[in-house]
Design a protein around this motif. Structure first.
Motif, PDB file in Angstrom:
ATOM      1  N   GLN A 129       0.837  -1.198   0.000  1.00 53.06           N
ATOM      2  CA  GLN A 129       0.000   0.000   0.000  1.00 53.06           C
ATOM      3  C   GLN A 129       0.872   1.248   0.000  1.00 53.06           C
ATOM      4  N   LEU A 130       0.430   2.245  -0.744  1.00 57.37           N
ATOM      5  CA  LEU A 130       1.165   3.496  -0.810  1.00 57.37           C
ATOM      6  C   LEU A 130       1.137   4.171   0.553  1.00 57.37           C
ATOM      7  N   GLY A 131       2.249   4.804   0.880  1.00 59.29           N
ATOM      8  CA  GLY A 131       2.373   5.515   2.140  1.00 59.29           C
ATOM      9  C   GLY A 131       2.964   4.677   3.259  1.00 59.29           C
ATOM     10  N   ARG A 132       3.130   3.377   3.031  1.00 59.31           N
ATOM     11  CA  ARG A 132       3.696   2.542   4.093  1.00 59.31           C
ATOM     12  C   ARG A 132       5.194   2.833   4.227  1.00 59.31           C
ATOM     13  N   GLU A 174       9.174   2.457   4.433  1.00 59.94           N
ATOM     14  CA  GLU A 174      10.092   1.621   3.659  1.00 59.94           C
ATOM     15  C   GLU A 174      10.560   0.409   4.456  1.00 59.94           C
ATOM     16  N   ASP A 209      11.357  10.035   1.138  1.00 56.40           N
ATOM     17  CA  ASP A 209      11.332  10.322   2.579  1.00 56.40           C
ATOM     18  C   ASP A 209      10.992   9.082   3.391  1.00 56.40           C
ATOM     19  N   ARG A 247       9.138   6.473   2.599  1.00 56.79           N
ATOM     20  CA  ARG A 247       7.814   5.888   2.421  1.00 56.79           C
ATOM     21  C   ARG A 247       7.579   5.538   0.943  1.00 56.79           C
ATOM     22  N   VAL A 265       5.805   5.761  -2.262  1.00 56.09           N
ATOM     23  CA  VAL A 265       4.953   6.793  -2.860  1.00 56.09           C
ATOM     24  C   VAL A 265       4.405   6.376  -4.218  1.00 56.09           C
ATOM     25  N   ASP A 266       4.936   5.287  -4.816  1.00 59.21           N
ATOM     26  CA  ASP A 266       4.426   4.884  -6.125  1.00 59.21           C
ATOM     27  C   ASP A 266       4.808   3.429  -6.381  1.00 59.21           C
TER      28      ASP A 266
END
Length: 506
Positions: free
Chosen positions: A436-439, A441, A493, A495, A497-498
């Motif tokens: 899922q996006l935003g998780r 790294e 950063d 996370r 993002v894509d």
């Protein structure tokens, strides 16, 4: 072509890719100082390759490796091609001019090892190390082998011309000897026939001169005739002496050679029927083989008895010289083996067979089977031609096998690396779907494989601003119809993002 002109042409050919890499618009183009440095290195290598072939090969290989490692991250075409022509040229010339191939082989192995080590240390990629060692093998090792083959081939051609010149000299000597034999025959005939008739004429004229019934004026005429005949006989003797002056000294017989060896303290036993050849060339060959064999026995087996067997065969003679084991160590008996090689060549020259080998009891045997008359030059050259052709065939086989091994090794290594790269960078499609996006790294990394794919797609969705992306295989088989598809994950950063599936047409 003069050596200087040839060197300049070779340097220009090797320098063309350097000039191209300096003026091209590719990302890895050479800076002016880099191009100048590589041109100087190539010039030094081309000049040095004749006298120091292995050193020139190492210098050029090191320069190619530096250019490859420095330029391949930006553009692989420039990295591989900038010094490729120079390395191929110097590799071929080094193989062509090297007197011995062992040092070159060691140098090539060392260059391959250095290529792998440098690629792993500098760039840290297995694919780069594979490309580096493949470049050394294809651009240096194969031209080296071709140069070695070329050296063997030219050596065979040169040996053939030398052999032809030798046969021409031998033919001239044969003609000269035939002339000497004819001169000796004429001298014998003149001495036996004309000399006898002149002596008889002088005797008859002398008897006429002292006849009591001869008038004084006739007596003076008889005296003048006798003086003229005597002078003619003396001039004939001078001519016979001149004609016979070109005759060669007679060849020593086997008994004379053996007697001389016995006088020097050597124990020599003679067996066989002692049938010595009638032909002077064969007789001289027997003398040469026997003398060399006895000399070798004295040098390498001092104190050992020697047996000489000379017997006639149906078509010639057989000479066998056997010495026992040395009773004491030779004080200093170095040998290059040229004596036995010379005997083999001499025996082959007259159409005979030669063999020399050690015996089980520590002794040594030399055997020569000689025909009754010398063979023609074509038969004598068979041994030389056969040996030279064998060397050239072996060199050609080694060259072809090396080229095939390098090509096959590169193909197998590339295919193997493709399998390794795909299998160790597979992101399971189910795991990809769950991302899922935003998780963070750190959470995403738990399901990611240890390696990313080496290749990067040219056509892909735009990368989000400020993000860094990684690519992963969609499946482990790099050879099926969707082998080029990749999963792309982009982080910014810390996370995700894509994420995207990059589909590429194979």
């Amino acid at each position: 072509m003069m050596p200087l002109m040839r060197t300049v042409i070779l340097w220009v050919v090797a320098a063309l890719p350097v000039v191209w890499a300096a003026i091209t618009s590719l990302p890895g183009r050479l800076a002016p100082w880099e191009a100048a440095t590589y041109l100087v290195v190539l010039g030094v290598a081309v000049v040095l390759v004749r006298r120091r072939p292995v050193t020139a090969l190492l210098v050029t290989g090191a320069a190619w490796l530096v250019a490859f490692l420095s330029k391949v991250p930006a553009d692989s075409t420039v990295g591989v091609g900038v010094l490729s022509t120079g390395l191929v040229t110097v590799g071929f010339l080094a193989g062509r001019h090297a007197t011995a191939g062992e040092r070159g082989v060691v140098a090539l192995i060392g260059a391959g090892a250095a290529a792998v080590t440098s690629a792993l240390v500098v760039l840290g990629g297995v694919d780069t190390a594979l490309a580096a060692v493949s470049g050394i093998a294809a651009l240096a090792a194969v031209p080296w082998a071709v140069g070695r083959y070329r050296r063997q081939y030219l050596g065979m051609v040169r040996a053939g011309w030398e052999r032809a010149e030798q046969l021409e000299r031998e033919a001239d000597r044969a003609v000269e000897q035939a002339g000497l034999r004819e001169r000796a025959r004429l001298a014998a005939e003149m001495h036996d026939m004309v000399g006898h008739e002149l002596a008889r004429a002088a005797l008859l004229v002398g008897a006429l001169e002292v006849a009591p019934a001869l008038a004084e004026e006739h007596r003076e005429a008889a005296r003048a005739a006798r003086t003229a005949v005597t002078a003619a006989a003396e001039r004939l003797a001078d001519v016979v002496l001149v004609l016979r002056s070109g005759e060669r000294e007679p060849v020593r017989s086997v008994d004379e050679i053996v007697a001389r060896a016995r006088r020097s303290g050597l124990s020599v036993d003679v067996t066989g029927d002692g049938a010595e050849p009638a032909d002077p060339v064969i007789a001289r060959t027997v003398h040469r083989v026997l003398t060399e064999a006895i000399t070798n026995a004295i040098k390498h087996a001092p104190g050992a008895p020697v047996t000489v067997h000379l017997a006639g065969t149906g078509d010639g003679v057989e000479l066998r010289v056997v010495n026992g084991a040395a009773r004491r160590a030779p004080a200093d008996a170095p040998g290059s083996g040229q004596g036995l090689l010379g005997l083999a060549e001499r025996v082959a020259l007259v159409g005979g067979r030669f063999a020399a080998h050690p015996l089980d009891d520590g002794g040594f045997e030399v055997t020569a089977h000689l025909p009754g008359k010398p063979a023609t030059g074509s038969a004598a050259t068979g041994t030389h031609r056969h040996r030279a052709e064998q060397r050239v065939r072996r060199s050609a086989r080694r060259t072809v096998l090396l080229a095939c091994a390098v090509a096959g090794g590169i193909v197998v290594a590339v295919l193997g690396y493709l399998v390794f790269d795909a299998a160790t960078s597979v992101l399971d499609p189910a795991d990809y779907q769950r991302l899922q996006l935003g998780r963070p790294e750190s959470e995403v990394a738990a399901v990611l494989p240890a390696r990313t794919r080496v290749d990067r797609p040219d056509a892909a969705p735009p990368v989000p601003e400020g993000a860094s992306c990684r690519y992963y295989s969609t499946h482990a088989n790099p050879f099926d119809e969707r082998r080029l598809d990749l999963f792309r994950l982009c982080f910014r950063d810390g996370r995700l993002v894509d994420k995207a599936l990059v589909e590429r047409d194979p």
